[in-house]
Write an enzyme that holds these catalytic residues in place. Structure first.
Site, PDB file in Angstrom:
ATOM      1  N   ARG A   1       6.398  -7.227  -1.270  1.00  0.00           N
ATOM      2  CA  ARG A   1       7.488  -7.116  -1.509  1.00  0.00           C
ATOM      3  C   ARG A   1       7.916  -8.449  -0.218  1.00  0.00           C
ATOM      4  O   ARG A   1       9.275  -8.699  -0.714  1.00  0.00           O
ATOM      5  CB  ARG A   1       8.406  -5.658  -0.890  1.00  0.00           C
ATOM      6  CG  ARG A   1       9.646  -5.050  -1.147  1.00  0.00           C
ATOM      7  CD  ARG A   1      10.169  -3.930  -0.655  1.00  0.00           C
ATOM      8  NE  ARG A   1      11.490  -3.563  -1.052  1.00  0.00           N
ATOM      9  CZ  ARG A   1      11.631  -3.005  -2.511  1.00  0.00           C
ATOM     10  NH1 ARG A   1      10.664  -3.286  -3.084  1.00  0.00           N
ATOM     11  NH2 ARG A   1      13.617  -3.154  -2.673  1.00  0.00           N
TER      12      ARG A   1
ATOM     13  N   VAL B   1       9.213   0.716   3.022  1.00  0.00           N
ATOM     14  CA  VAL B   1       9.302   0.250   1.682  1.00  0.00           C
ATOM     15  C   VAL B   1      10.250  -0.589   1.221  1.00  0.00           C
ATOM     16  O   VAL B   1      10.358  -0.546  -0.316  1.00  0.00           O
ATOM     17  CB  VAL B   1      10.107   1.609   0.626  1.00  0.00           C
ATOM     18  CG1 VAL B   1       8.558   2.929   1.323  1.00  0.00           C
ATOM     19  CG2 VAL B   1      11.245   1.848   1.059  1.00  0.00           C
ATOM     20  N   ASP B   2      10.980  -1.090   2.120  1.00  0.00           N
ATOM     21  CA  ASP B   2      12.584  -1.950   1.883  1.00  0.00           C
ATOM     22  C   ASP B   2      11.915  -2.919   2.518  1.00  0.00           C
ATOM     23  O   ASP B   2      12.259  -3.183   3.823  1.00  0.00           O
ATOM     24  CB  ASP B   2      13.536  -1.692   1.474  1.00  0.00           C
ATOM     25  CG  ASP B   2      14.409  -2.337   0.976  1.00  0.00           C
ATOM     26  OD1 ASP B   2      14.306  -3.840   0.454  1.00  0.00           O
ATOM     27  OD2 ASP B   2      15.947  -2.634   1.196  1.00  0.00           O
ATOM     28  N   LEU B   3      10.462  -3.281   2.639  1.00  0.00           N
ATOM     29  CA  LEU B   3      10.463  -4.919   3.370  1.00  0.00           C
ATOM     30  C   LEU B   3      10.833  -6.428   3.243  1.00  0.00           C
ATOM     31  O   LEU B   3      10.773  -6.431   2.385  1.00  0.00           O
ATOM     32  CB  LEU B   3       8.586  -4.933   4.114  1.00  0.00           C
ATOM     33  CG  LEU B   3       8.882  -6.580   5.202  1.00  0.00           C
ATOM     34  CD1 LEU B   3       8.963  -5.392   6.355  1.00  0.00           C
ATOM     35  CD2 LEU B   3       7.450  -6.613   5.590  1.00  0.00           C
TER      36      LEU B   3
ATOM     37  N   ASN C   1      15.657  -7.257   6.759  1.00  0.00           N
ATOM     38  CA  ASN C   1      15.504  -6.005   7.099  1.00  0.00           C
ATOM     39  C   ASN C   1      14.947  -6.304   8.760  1.00  0.00           C
ATOM     40  O   ASN C   1      14.074  -5.721   9.248  1.00  0.00           O
ATOM     41  CB  ASN C   1      14.835  -4.709   6.689  1.00  0.00           C
ATOM     42  CG  ASN C   1      15.965  -3.795   5.530  1.00  0.00           C
ATOM     43  OD1 ASN C   1      16.463  -4.226   6.340  1.00  0.00           O
ATOM     44  ND2 ASN C   1      15.353  -3.830   4.099  1.00  0.00           N
TER      45      ASN C   1
END
Length: 257
Positions: free
Chosen positions: A220, A179-181, A185
């Site tokens: 994202r 969910v936070d690509l 990261n």
């Protein structure tokens, strides 16, 4: 101080209660641990703080008795983070963010995915709320993809982004929703161009790949590219998708691109 086997039955995970914290740790890597491992003063006193990593939360590199590690304290992002910095609503130990991330990261690690080895998680409950921490083994000789995007030449970037896409696609094929690509990261060894994926807070692993979620993840990442350099973002995404759709584990998502 009390300890018990992790309730999920993983023999190498042990649960420990110490000084108001509940700790989950991997006994194969850490023979002994205490609540001190989650206190900044402990590492400062032992001259064991060796750096930090930028990001929303507080991530620091520590020299532990079992090697270099990354200690991350969970912080809220977005609008909620402006009012409640690091408290989360208590809904049971197994539903805490640190517990879930510890188990998910371990599952991915055991399946051979390029992720950091999870070492320990800690929960500090206060009534209806809790604070959380996670410690993972530090991956040596890597930098965030975001740093390379701002520094490397175009030939190097093309190769690295293709490798990043090739690395990510099997995660999606296995059903991961990250969910936070974003480029922070994705960690890269600049010499070998090997790429790792990190930070699985709030991520999920389903039984089957979902093209909709893969599309959201990459959308994202694209927005993060645009924030770094609007003029290069389209080309960066093109190179990334070249590797992604030629990874050898194609999904319906690749066929649409």
């Amino acid at each position: 101080m009390t300890a018990e086997e992790d309730k999920d039955g993983m023999s190498n995970f042990r649960q420990l209660d110490d000084q108001g914290r509940t700790i989950l740790y991997d006994t194969d890597c850490i023979p002994q641990i205490s609540s001190d491992w989650f206190e900044m003063a402990f590492w400062q006193k032992n001259l064991a703080l060796i750096g930090g990593a930028p990001g929303r939360g507080t991530s620091v590199f520590i020299q532990t008795p079992v090697g270099e590690a990354v200690w991350r304290h969970y912080h809220r992002g977005g609008l909620p983070g402006k009012f409640v910095r690091d408290c989360y609503f208590w809904n049971g130990l197994n539903n805490t963010r640190a517990w879930q991330e510890m188990h998910l990261t371990r599952e991915l690690y055991d399946r051979g995915f390029p992720v950091p080895q999870p070492l320990a998680a800690a929960i500090q409950r206060q009534g209806w709320f809790y604070r959380a921490d996670l410690i993972t083994a530090r991956i040596p000789d890597v930098v965030p993809l975001a740093d390379l995007l701002l520094q490397a030449d175009s030939t190097k970037l093309q190769s690295v982004l293709q490798q990043a896409g090739k690395m990510l696609q099997p995660f999606h094929a296995a059903g991961l929703n990250h969910v936070d690509l974003n480029p922070r990261n994705l960690l890269v060894n600049p010499e070998t161009e090997q790429v790792w994926l990190i930070d699985f807070d709030r991520c999920q692993l389903s039984q089957e790949p979902e093209s909709r979620l893969a599309t959201q993840n990459i959308g994202r990442l694209q927005r993060a590219f645009i924030k770094l350099n609007p003029t290069q973002a389209k080309l960066w995404l093109q190179w990334f998708m070249e590797g992604y759709c030629n990874s050898g584990t194609a999904t319906p998502f690749c066929k649409k691109n």
